[in-house]
Design a protein around this motif. Structure first.
Motif, PDB file in Angstrom:
ATOM      1  N   GLN A 572       0.827  -1.211   0.000  1.00 50.10           N
ATOM      2  CA  GLN A 572       0.000   0.000   0.000  1.00 50.10           C
ATOM      3  C   GLN A 572       0.860   1.259   0.000  1.00 50.10           C
ATOM      4  N   ALA A 573       1.894   1.277   0.837  1.00 50.87           N
ATOM      5  CA  ALA A 573       2.764   2.449   0.911  1.00 50.87           C
ATOM      6  C   ALA A 573       3.554   2.626  -0.387  1.00 50.87           C
ATOM      7  N   ALA A 574       4.052   1.511  -0.965  1.00 47.38           N
ATOM      8  CA  ALA A 574       4.788   1.589  -2.231  1.00 47.38           C
ATOM      9  C   ALA A 574       3.904   2.142  -3.338  1.00 47.38           C
ATOM     10  N   ASN A 575       2.659   1.663  -3.395  1.00 43.97           N
ATOM     11  CA  ASN A 575       1.740   2.158  -4.414  1.00 43.97           C
ATOM     12  C   ASN A 575       1.442   3.644  -4.239  1.00 43.97           C
ATOM     13  N   ALA A 576       1.378   4.097  -2.991  1.00 47.29           N
ATOM     14  CA  ALA A 576       1.133   5.523  -2.737  1.00 47.29           C
ATOM     15  C   ALA A 576       2.283   6.373  -3.275  1.00 47.29           C
ATOM     16  N   VAL A 577       3.512   5.923  -3.036  1.00 49.99           N
ATOM     17  CA  VAL A 577       4.660   6.675  -3.540  1.00 49.99           C
ATOM     18  C   VAL A 577       4.663   6.690  -5.069  1.00 49.99           C
ATOM     19  N   VAL A 578       4.338   5.556  -5.664  1.00 53.13           N
ATOM     20  CA  VAL A 578       4.306   5.480  -7.132  1.00 53.13           C
ATOM     21  C   VAL A 578       3.237   6.411  -7.693  1.00 53.13           C
ATOM     22  N   LEU A 579       2.109   6.511  -7.021  1.00 56.16           N
ATOM     23  CA  LEU A 579       1.065   7.448  -7.472  1.00 56.16           C
ATOM     24  C   LEU A 579       1.551   8.893  -7.404  1.00 56.16           C
ATOM     25  N   ILE A 580       2.333   9.218  -6.377  1.00 61.20           N
ATOM     26  CA  ILE A 580       2.905  10.571  -6.282  1.00 61.20           C
ATOM     27  C   ILE A 580       3.842  10.821  -7.468  1.00 61.20           C
ATOM     28  N   ILE A 581       4.696   9.831  -7.773  1.00 62.49           N
ATOM     29  CA  ILE A 581       5.610   9.961  -8.919  1.00 62.49           C
ATOM     30  C   ILE A 581       4.824  10.115 -10.216  1.00 62.49           C
ATOM     31  N   ALA A 582       3.783   9.275 -10.377  1.00 63.42           N
ATOM     32  CA  ALA A 582       2.971   9.322 -11.589  1.00 63.42           C
ATOM     33  C   ALA A 582       2.291  10.682 -11.733  1.00 63.42           C
ATOM     34  N   ALA A 583       1.796  11.235 -10.629  1.00 66.17           N
ATOM     35  CA  ALA A 583       1.133  12.544 -10.683  1.00 66.17           C
ATOM     36  C   ALA A 583       2.114  13.630 -11.088  1.00 66.17           C
ATOM     37  N   ILE A 584       3.327  13.600 -10.521  1.00 62.67           N
ATOM     38  CA  ILE A 584       4.333  14.604 -10.885  1.00 62.67           C
ATOM     39  C   ILE A 584       4.689  14.480 -12.365  1.00 62.67           C
ATOM     40  N   ALA A 585       4.885  13.230 -12.835  1.00 60.94           N
ATOM     41  CA  ALA A 585       5.249  13.014 -14.240  1.00 60.94           C
ATOM     42  C   ALA A 585       4.137  13.454 -15.175  1.00 60.94           C
ATOM     43  N   TYR A 586       2.897  13.092 -14.848  1.00 60.82           N
ATOM     44  CA  TYR A 586       1.775  13.429 -15.732  1.00 60.82           C
ATOM     45  C   TYR A 586       1.548  14.942 -15.794  1.00 60.82           C
ATOM     46  N   PHE A 587       1.408  15.555 -14.630  1.00 63.29           N
ATOM     47  CA  PHE A 587       1.129  17.000 -14.630  1.00 63.29           C
ATOM     48  C   PHE A 587       2.337  17.808 -15.110  1.00 63.29           C
ATOM     49  N   GLY A 588       3.536  17.263 -14.896  1.00 60.47           N
ATOM     50  CA  GLY A 588       4.711  17.911 -15.462  1.00 60.47           C
ATOM     51  C   GLY A 588       4.687  17.885 -16.978  1.00 60.47           C
ATOM     52  N   THR A 589       4.256  16.747 -17.553  1.00 57.98           N
ATOM     53  CA  THR A 589       4.141  16.651 -19.010  1.00 57.98           C
ATOM     54  C   THR A 589       3.091  17.619 -19.536  1.00 57.98           C
ATOM     55  N   VAL A 590       1.961  17.688 -18.848  1.00 53.61           N
ATOM     56  CA  VAL A 590       0.901  18.620 -19.264  1.00 53.61           C
ATOM     57  C   VAL A 590       1.401  20.060 -19.189  1.00 53.61           C
ATOM     58  N   LEU A 591       2.124  20.388 -18.113  1.00 57.61           N
ATOM     59  CA  LEU A 591       2.669  21.738 -17.966  1.00 57.61           C
ATOM     60  C   LEU A 591       3.656  22.047 -19.089  1.00 57.61           C
ATOM     61  N   ALA A 592       4.509  21.066 -19.405  1.00 54.49           N
ATOM     62  CA  ALA A 592       5.472  21.266 -20.488  1.00 54.49           C
ATOM     63  C   ALA A 592       4.765  21.536 -21.805  1.00 54.49           C
ATOM     64  N   GLN A 593       3.672  20.825 -22.060  1.00 58.46           N
ATOM     65  CA  GLN A 593       2.921  21.045 -23.289  1.00 58.46           C
ATOM     66  C   GLN A 593       2.290  22.437 -23.310  1.00 58.46           C
ATOM     67  N   LYS A 594       1.791  22.880 -22.162  1.00 56.59           N
ATOM     68  CA  LYS A 594       1.180  24.209 -22.099  1.00 56.59           C
ATOM     69  C   LYS A 594       2.219  25.303 -22.324  1.00 56.59           C
ATOM     70  N   LEU A 595       3.374  25.171 -21.667  1.00 56.57           N
ATOM     71  CA  LEU A 595       4.392  26.213 -21.761  1.00 56.57           C
ATOM     72  C   LEU A 595       5.021  26.272 -23.149  1.00 56.57           C
ATOM     73  N   THR A 596       5.180  25.098 -23.773  1.00 54.75           N
ATOM     74  CA  THR A 596       5.824  25.057 -25.088  1.00 54.75           C
ATOM     75  C   THR A 596       4.819  25.064 -26.227  1.00 54.75           C
ATOM     76  N   LYS A 597       3.511  25.096 -25.879  1.00 55.02           N
ATOM     77  CA  LYS A 597       2.440  25.129 -26.882  1.00 55.02           C
ATOM     78  C   LYS A 597       2.566  23.972 -27.871  1.00 55.02           C
ATOM     79  N   THR A 598       2.821  22.779 -27.309  1.00 55.91           N
ATOM     80  CA  THR A 598       2.882  21.563 -28.108  1.00 55.91           C
ATOM     81  C   THR A 598       1.853  20.591 -27.580  1.00 55.91           C
ATOM     82  N   ASN A 599       1.695  19.484 -28.288  1.00 59.80           N
ATOM     83  CA  ASN A 599       0.724  18.479 -27.877  1.00 59.80           C
ATOM     84  C   ASN A 599       1.233  17.108 -28.285  1.00 59.80           C
ATOM     85  N   LEU A 600       1.472  16.256 -27.293  1.00 58.16           N
ATOM     86  CA  LEU A 600       1.927  14.902 -27.611  1.00 58.16           C
ATOM     87  C   LEU A 600       0.961  14.185 -28.540  1.00 58.16           C
TER      88      LEU A 600
END
Length: 606
Positions: A572-600
């Motif tokens: 349970q604790a390992a999955n929680a940490v992985v969800l935190i990593i996944a959230a940072i990676a996902y929202f970081g990708t979305v932010l990068a797309q917004k700032l660079t005006k690109t779209n994967l």
């Protein structure tokens, strides 16, 4: 030799000396030389050091081999490739790696190819939404989905804990819970976005007028598909296959979670075992094998890209966007896309989220739900006394992640912009070519092998450079080098679009090189700098291969912290940490797309 010939040679030599004097008067050349020396040390030297380790006696093996440490030997190559235990050390992991890679590619191609066509060339319902939703696995760590699989299918006979299905009375067989089958399926689901992005991008650019012309000449649907569309799409399809294969060869997280419990080794986990058991020489041989396979795969891809230039179409731009009508197949096609989204995105993430708030797996009684694994105190775990959000270890790992990856990413972005500047501006073409190639080279080396190369170079003091293993410095240096392909390509692309006029105007006004960079180049190219920082940052946040070899408890990051929780069976604790990593990676990708005006979702291009 005639006097005229001698005179011509002297004139050429004088002209060359004059050009060199002009080149060295420009700070760009000096900066380019310093950058070339830096990247030669950060990229070429570690790999050479690794190759040397495979052929020299390592400390601690001198009695077994019968020679002094540092002496040349074929012992490690013979042990890994030809000894009685070579099957378990090398040949079986190699066979497993190739089996998983080809199986994953076959499945992902069978699913991703049709999805790319449905999204790019048809009137499927929700086409634009699926174009983004189905590439979510590309934004998340691969082993996120391995943990979701383990949560669902693990059993007590191997894992020591029951998964959801076993808790509901259905005990999955070991081959479903662990080993080749789940690793292949997870990697296949993770590589489907490769085909949607690369193959779909090519389909979007395909000119529909070619189909119309063929039909006007009497060609039926099969002829159009196999004689026109097929040959035109083959280069992009082959490129997607090869890139997925190259990534699969160096994949570590998924086989670590789903393979190690049943001793199902791939080359990456075999390398990890060798390094963990201090078999440095054998590990160097395995790293060389992974590296060579990756290099060969990407050289083949480069050849495919060159061949693809033979397939050029010329047509009106408006004709390319017309889509085929699915008719009666529209609803089944939409259902197929929904099913893939549920299997590859929704179900794994929902499983992980629910697992972090349930005391007993698969017990959906309201009394079984808890937030203890997130914010609880005085838990009954030996190595984790508080919930993840209240854990000092988690926050220390998060801080290490942010400052180590952030610093490395910022350095990568600035160096990438400098590389782009030198490559485009320097009049010395060998320097430009060297920087362009050397900064791309880490892309050809899987992360686990690159980490082994850095461990080989920096594990001991070499000259004035102290031993860096166990420090944050080795992680930052490895990350900077590993992420330079992204940062340098962003810098080169940006500088190719920037003319010399703004700089020349500033130079006429009396601005020196450093001031021109600060007041002209960087402000104009801030978008490229943001891209060169954000892409390495996102990749570093979700990366595992480099950290698992080079990090120690003092430099724990979120990825290694979650792996340690997995080793403790704190699911349970390992999955929680992985969800935190996944959230940072996902929202970081979305932010990068917004700032660079690109779209994967618009494709990866070339």
């Amino acid at each position: 030799m005639s006097a005229a010939t001698v005179s011509q040679q002297e004139n050429r030599a004088a002209g060359l000396r004059y050009k060199l004097r002009l080149a060295f008067r420009d700070p760009t050349t000096l900066i380019g030389i310093l950058a070339a020396l830096l990247f030669a040390y950060l990229i070429i030297v570690p790999i050479v050091s690794l190759l040397v380790d495979a052929g020299r006696v390592q400390f601690g093996d001198e009695r077994r081999i019968g020679t002094e440490p540092g002496a040349w030997t074929f012992y490690y190559i013979n042990r890994a490739l030809f000894s009685p235990i070579s099957n378990s050390l090398f040949w079986t992991p190699l066979f497993n790696t190739l089996s998983v890679a080809f199986g994953a590619i076959l499945i992902s191609l069978s699913i991703g190819g049709p999805l790319a066509w449905l999204i790019s060339r048809t009137d499927m319902l929700g086409r634009r939404w699926f174009a983004t939703a189905l590439i979510v696995p590309f934004m998340l760590p691969t082993w996120t989905f391995a943990l979701a699989w383990s949560t669902l299918f693990k059993n007590r006979s191997v894992g020591g804990q029951q998964g959801w299905l076993e808790a509901m009375g259905l005990t999955p067989p070991d081959w479903v819970a662990y080993g080749q089958f789940p690793i292949t399926v997870i990697l296949a689901l993770n590589y489907i976005p490769f085909f949607i992005l690369l193959f779909g991008n090519a389909l979007r650019r395909f000119d529909s007028q070619l189909e119309d012309s063929a039909r006007m000449l009497g060609a039926n649907s099969s002829t159009v598909a196999f004689r026109i569309i097929g040959p035109m799409m083959l280069p992009s399809l082959m490129s997607a296959i090869i890139l997925a294969f190259a990534k699969c060869i160096g994949e570590f997280g998924v086989p670590y979670v789903l393979g190690l419990p049943v001793n199902y080794d791939l080359l990456a986990t075999g390398l990890y075992r060798s390094i963990s058991s201090r078999q440095t020489g054998v590990g160097a041989v395995l790293a060389m094998a992974i590296m060579m396979i990756g290099i060969i795969a990407l050289l083949v891809d480069a050849r495919v890209v060159r061949e693809s230039r033979k397939f050029v179409t010329v047509g009106q731009k408006g004709a390319m966007a017309r889509r085929s009508s699915l008719g009666a197949w529209r609803l089944p096609a939409t259902g197929f896309a929904i099913a893939i989204f549920l299997i590859s995105v929704a179900l794994p993430l929902l499983t992980l989220i629910l697992s972090t708030v349930m005391r007993v797996p698969a017990n959906f009684n309201i009394s079984n739900f808890t937030l203890d694994y997130w914010i609880g105190t005085n838990l009954e775990f030996v190595a984790l006394r508080n919930g993840i959000l209240l854990s000092s270890q988690m926050w220390a790992a998060a801080w290490n992640t942010l400052w180590i990856v952030g610093t490395a990413s910022l350095c990568s972005g600035l160096l990438g912009l400098l590389v782009g500047y030198v490559v485009v501006r320097t009049p010395i073409w060998p320097l430009s070519a060297f920087l362009r190639q050397v900064t791309f080279f880490p892309y050809m080396v899987p992360g686990i092998a690159f980490a082994a190369a850095y461990l080989s170079l920096f594990a001991v003091q070499r000259g004035p450079i102290p031993a860096l293993y166990g420090t944050a410095a080795i992680l930052m240096l490895a990350l900077i080098a590993d992420q330079m392909p992204y940062a340098s390509r962003a810098g080169i692309s940006a500088m190719m679009q920037l003319g010399k006029d703004p700089e020349e105007a500033a130079q006429v006004a009396g601005a020196g090189w450093f001031r021109r960079m600060l007041t002209v180049v960087i402000p104009i190219q801030k978008g490229a700098l943001v891209t060169g920082v954000l892409l390495p940052f996102i990749s570093g946040i979700k990366g595992l291969s480099l950290f698992v070899i080079l990090a120690v408890p003092a430099t724990d990051v979120l990825t290694t912290f979650s792996l340690r929780l997995i080793d403790y069976n704190y699911s349970q604790a390992a999955n929680a940490v992985v969800l935190i990593i996944a959230a940072i990676a996902y929202f970081g990708t979305v932010l990068a797309q917004k700032l660079t005006k690109t779209n994967l979702a618009d494709g990866l291009g070339s």
